[in-house]
Motif scaffolding. Structure first.
Motif, PDB file in Angstrom:
ATOM      1  N   PHE A   1      56.656  61.917  62.997  1.00 15.58           N
ATOM      2  CA  PHE A   1      55.421  61.986  63.275  1.00 15.58           C
ATOM      3  C   PHE A   1      54.869  61.543  64.446  1.00 15.58           C
ATOM      4  N   PRO A   2      55.678  62.226  65.910  1.00 15.73           N
ATOM      5  CA  PRO A   2      54.776  61.259  66.834  1.00 15.73           C
ATOM      6  C   PRO A   2      53.691  61.686  67.484  1.00 15.73           C
TER       7      PRO A   2
ATOM      8  N   ILE B   1      49.487  58.931  58.632  1.00 15.44           N
ATOM      9  CA  ILE B   1      49.048  57.489  59.258  1.00 15.44           C
ATOM     10  C   ILE B   1      50.726  56.979  58.635  1.00 15.44           C
ATOM     11  N   ALA B   2      50.470  56.496  60.110  1.00 14.14           N
ATOM     12  CA  ALA B   2      52.543  56.326  59.768  1.00 14.14           C
ATOM     13  C   ALA B   2      52.458  54.998  60.000  1.00 14.14           C
TER      14      ALA B   2
ATOM     15  N   LYS C   1      49.435  54.697  64.211  1.00 15.91           N
ATOM     16  CA  LYS C   1      49.964  54.684  64.220  1.00 15.91           C
ATOM     17  C   LYS C   1      50.074  53.178  63.792  1.00 15.91           C
ATOM     18  N   MET C   2      50.606  52.694  62.857  1.00 13.84           N
ATOM     19  CA  MET C   2      50.561  50.945  62.863  1.00 13.84           C
ATOM     20  C   MET C   2      51.614  50.554  62.547  1.00 13.84           C
ATOM     21  N   PHE C   3      52.112  49.142  63.588  1.00 15.30           N
ATOM     22  CA  PHE C   3      53.380  48.865  63.712  1.00 15.30           C
ATOM     23  C   PHE C   3      52.992  47.347  63.135  1.00 15.30           C
ATOM     24  N   MET C   4      53.332  47.214  61.434  1.00  8.89           N
ATOM     25  CA  MET C   4      53.757  45.653  60.801  1.00  8.89           C
ATOM     26  C   MET C   4      54.853  44.928  60.960  1.00  8.89           C
ATOM     27  N   THR C   5      54.035  43.130  61.436  1.00  7.25           N
ATOM     28  CA  THR C   5      54.986  42.343  61.141  1.00  7.25           C
ATOM     29  C   THR C   5      54.350  41.119  60.545  1.00  7.25           C
TER      30      THR C   5
ATOM     31  N   ILE D   1      58.537  55.967  61.325  1.00  3.35           N
ATOM     32  CA  ILE D   1      57.515  57.424  61.061  1.00  3.35           C
ATOM     33  C   ILE D   1      57.088  57.766  62.410  1.00  3.35           C
ATOM     34  N   GLY D   2      56.570  56.643  63.062  1.00  2.99           N
ATOM     35  CA  GLY D   2      55.186  56.726  64.540  1.00  2.99           C
ATOM     36  C   GLY D   2      56.590  57.338  65.018  1.00  2.99           C
TER      37      GLY D   2
END
Ligand code: DC
Length: 234
Positions: free
Chosen positions: A138-139, A6-7, A144-148, A133-134
């Protein structure tokens, strides 16, 4: 239960680490804080300054940097060790925060850290947070989460965290640091902070901590089930 990587990527101070930690605990996964590695190299640099522009000097310094993660025997939290010494608290200080983006933008530094991160994540069952990371480390991550979160919210949360640890900083000081790091981390040439097309964006500005953790856990369980059913059908 199956194991995926989990990225969790995103801006500075948006709650990636605490979310990643809680998700890892719930799933029985290992949490890895990739930012701690860049912070450890930065701490080494501040104590043993070298020319960041000189690739020989950078390579030589990296040879003298041994980063390890150990578990706190009481809390179970990840502790960062630099050359055998616990530097977990030192690497969170503002002097490191104010220099880390500069150090993390160096190609040789990134290559060394990415190699280490891939090794640590090779067994899967890992939640790793960072900036690339994503996209780079670790493509093929299973999730994959992108947090803002908006700057004001992030600064207030960080102020609370730092104050709880006994550090005295002003809200403006923290805001400036976060904004500057966002700018440097997103605009650098080497592995800038980007949201990949397959990442799930999560704006945590208005979310309660437990809710943001639950969202990631639910998504992770979905992906794990999918991988399991794919594996059993093939
Ligand atoms: O996650 P953090 O705020 O502790 O990270 C500190 C810095 O390290 C961040 O400003 C940028 C850099 N970093 C990076 O370039 N790539 C990562 N995967 C993690 C962190």
């Amino acid at each position: 239960m199956g194991k995926i990587v989990i990225a969790i990527d995103g801006q500075s101070g948006c709650g990636k680490s605490s979310t990643a930690k809680a998700v890892a605990k719930n799933l029985g996964y290992t949490y890895l804080d990739s930012g701690a590695m860049y912070r450890a190299v930065t701490f080494y640099y501040l104590q043993n300054p070298f020319d960041l522009e000189d690739s020989n000097a950078v390579s030589e310094a990296l040879e003298n940097v041994e980063i390890e993660f150990k578990k706190d025997p009481v809390s179970g939290d990840q502790l960062t060790f630099l050359n055998g010494k616990n530097v977990e608290s030192e690497i969170r200080q503002m002097e490191v925060s104010n220099n880390v983006s500069k150090v993390a933008s160096i190609k040789l530094v990134r290559q060394a850290m990415v190699a280490k991160q891939r090794k640590l994540g090779s067994a899967k069952g890992v939640v790793m947070d960072g900036r690339d990371i994503g996209s780079v480390v670790f493509p093929d991550a299973g999730l994959k989460m992108f947090m803002t979160a908006d700057l004001e919210t992030r600064a207030k949360r960080r102020l609370k965290e730092l104050s709880a640890e006994g550090n005295v900083y002003s809200l403006d000081e923290i805001k400036n640091n976060l904004a500057k790091r966002d700018e440097l981390d997103s605009s650098r040439e080497e592995s800038p902070l980007i949201k990949t097309a397959d990442a799930v964006e999560l704006d945590t500005s208005e979310l309660k901590f437990e809710d943001q953790v639950d969202i990631v856990i639910d998504l992770a369980r979905e992906r794990i089930e999918k991988e399991e059913s794919y594996a059993s059908n093939n």
